[in-house]
Design an enzyme around this catalytic site. Structure first.
Site, PDB file in Angstrom:
ATOM      1  N   ASN A  76       0.798  -1.226   0.000  1.00 47.80           N
ATOM      2  CA  ASN A  76       0.000   0.000   0.000  1.00 47.80           C
ATOM      3  C   ASN A  76       0.829   1.275   0.000  1.00 47.80           C
ATOM      4  O   ASN A  76       0.324   2.347   0.331  1.00 47.80           O
ATOM      5  CB  ASN A  76      -0.959  -0.009   1.192  1.00 47.80           C
ATOM      6  CG  ASN A  76      -1.755  -1.288   1.255  1.00 47.80           C
ATOM      7  OD1 ASN A  76      -1.595  -2.073   2.191  1.00 47.80           O
ATOM      8  ND2 ASN A  76      -2.574  -1.555   0.257  1.00 47.80           N
ATOM      9  N   VAL A  84       1.145   6.944   0.170  1.00 54.32           N
ATOM     10  CA  VAL A  84       0.515   5.933   1.009  1.00 54.32           C
ATOM     11  C   VAL A  84      -0.951   5.782   0.621  1.00 54.32           C
ATOM     12  O   VAL A  84      -1.663   6.769   0.469  1.00 54.32           O
ATOM     13  CB  VAL A  84       0.609   6.342   2.499  1.00 54.32           C
ATOM     14  CG1 VAL A  84      -0.139   5.370   3.386  1.00 54.32           C
ATOM     15  CG2 VAL A  84       2.065   6.456   2.922  1.00 54.32           C
ATOM     16  N   CYS A  85      -1.391   4.539   0.464  1.00 47.08           N
ATOM     17  CA  CYS A  85      -2.808   4.245   0.231  1.00 47.08           C
ATOM     18  C   CYS A  85      -3.385   3.743   1.548  1.00 47.08           C
ATOM     19  O   CYS A  85      -3.173   2.602   1.934  1.00 47.08           O
ATOM     20  CB  CYS A  85      -2.970   3.195  -0.860  1.00 47.08           C
ATOM     21  SG  CYS A  85      -4.680   2.790  -1.206  1.00 47.08           S
ATOM     22  N   LEU A  86      -4.058   4.617   2.249  1.00 49.36           N
ATOM     23  CA  LEU A  86      -4.613   4.285   3.555  1.00 49.36           C
ATOM     24  C   LEU A  86      -5.968   4.960   3.660  1.00 49.36           C
ATOM     25  O   LEU A  86      -6.061   6.195   3.687  1.00 49.36           O
ATOM     26  CB  LEU A  86      -3.661   4.775   4.654  1.00 49.36           C
ATOM     27  CG  LEU A  86      -4.016   4.477   6.093  1.00 49.36           C
ATOM     28  CD1 LEU A  86      -4.130   2.974   6.342  1.00 49.36           C
ATOM     29  CD2 LEU A  86      -2.962   5.065   7.021  1.00 49.36           C
TER      30      LEU A  86
END
EC number: 2.3.2.23
Length: 182
Positions: A76, A84-86
């Site tokens: 991620n 960041v993929c959050l």
């Protein structure tokens, strides 16, 4: 209700009063680096990363922008940009959260519980789903190669060009996300 500026300043001061090392960019309270250690009992536990944080004018009503400066191997996190993929930062952010939550809860949980079904790094996601042991080994290799304490200071240390050899330039660039691999 306090203004976004007061809240931003208060949240930043609260973060600075923790054990995190915070380094301001251009003395601006909207852009800074935070030294982040990988969570214990995870393949990232030996790693130390420099995280770039940018706070929008509408913070805390709009989420901060978070990115890893030195490389990390994670489904991620984009390996090149450090983005960041959050979900909690990108989509479900709430003014109830603050910067301490990002570093004490959200990022540690992201590293401990990667989401391979929503990857920014397809290779890491694929390896994690195929062979967890090989994935964890690659995470540890990246920690060893790119996430040591000296790696997070390499891109912002004051040095004259005369003091650095060509090898010094290559080694300091290796740990900076966004630079091409040799």
């Amino acid at each position: 209700m306090s203004s976004p500026t007061k809240r931003r300043d208060m949240d930043l001061m609260k973060l600075m009063m923790t054990d995190y090392k915070v380094e301001m960019i251009n003395d601006c309270m909207q852009e800074f680096f935070v030294q982040f250690h990988g969570p214990k009992d995870s393949p990232y536990q030996e790693g130390v990363w420099k995280i770039r944080v940018e706070l929008p004018d509408a913070y805390p009503y709009k989420s901060p922008s978070i990115g890893f400066v030195n490389k990390i191997y994670h489904p991620n996190v984009d390996e090149i940009s450090g983005s960041v993929c959050l979900d909690v930062i990108n989509q479900t952010w709430s003014p109830m959260f603050d910067l301490v939550n990002v570093f004490e809860v959200f990022l540690p949980q992201l590293l401990i519980y990667p989401n391979a079904s929503d990857p920014l790094n397809d290779e890491a996601a694929s390896l994690m789903m195929r062979d967890r042991a090989a994935y964890e080994q690659k995470v540890k290799e990246y920690c060893e190669k790119y996430a040591k304490p000296e790696d997070i200071g390499a891109s912002h240390e004051e040095s004259s060009d005369d003091e650095l050899s060509e090898d010094d330039y290559a080694s300091s660039d290796d740990g900076i996300a966004g630079k091409p691999d040799p």
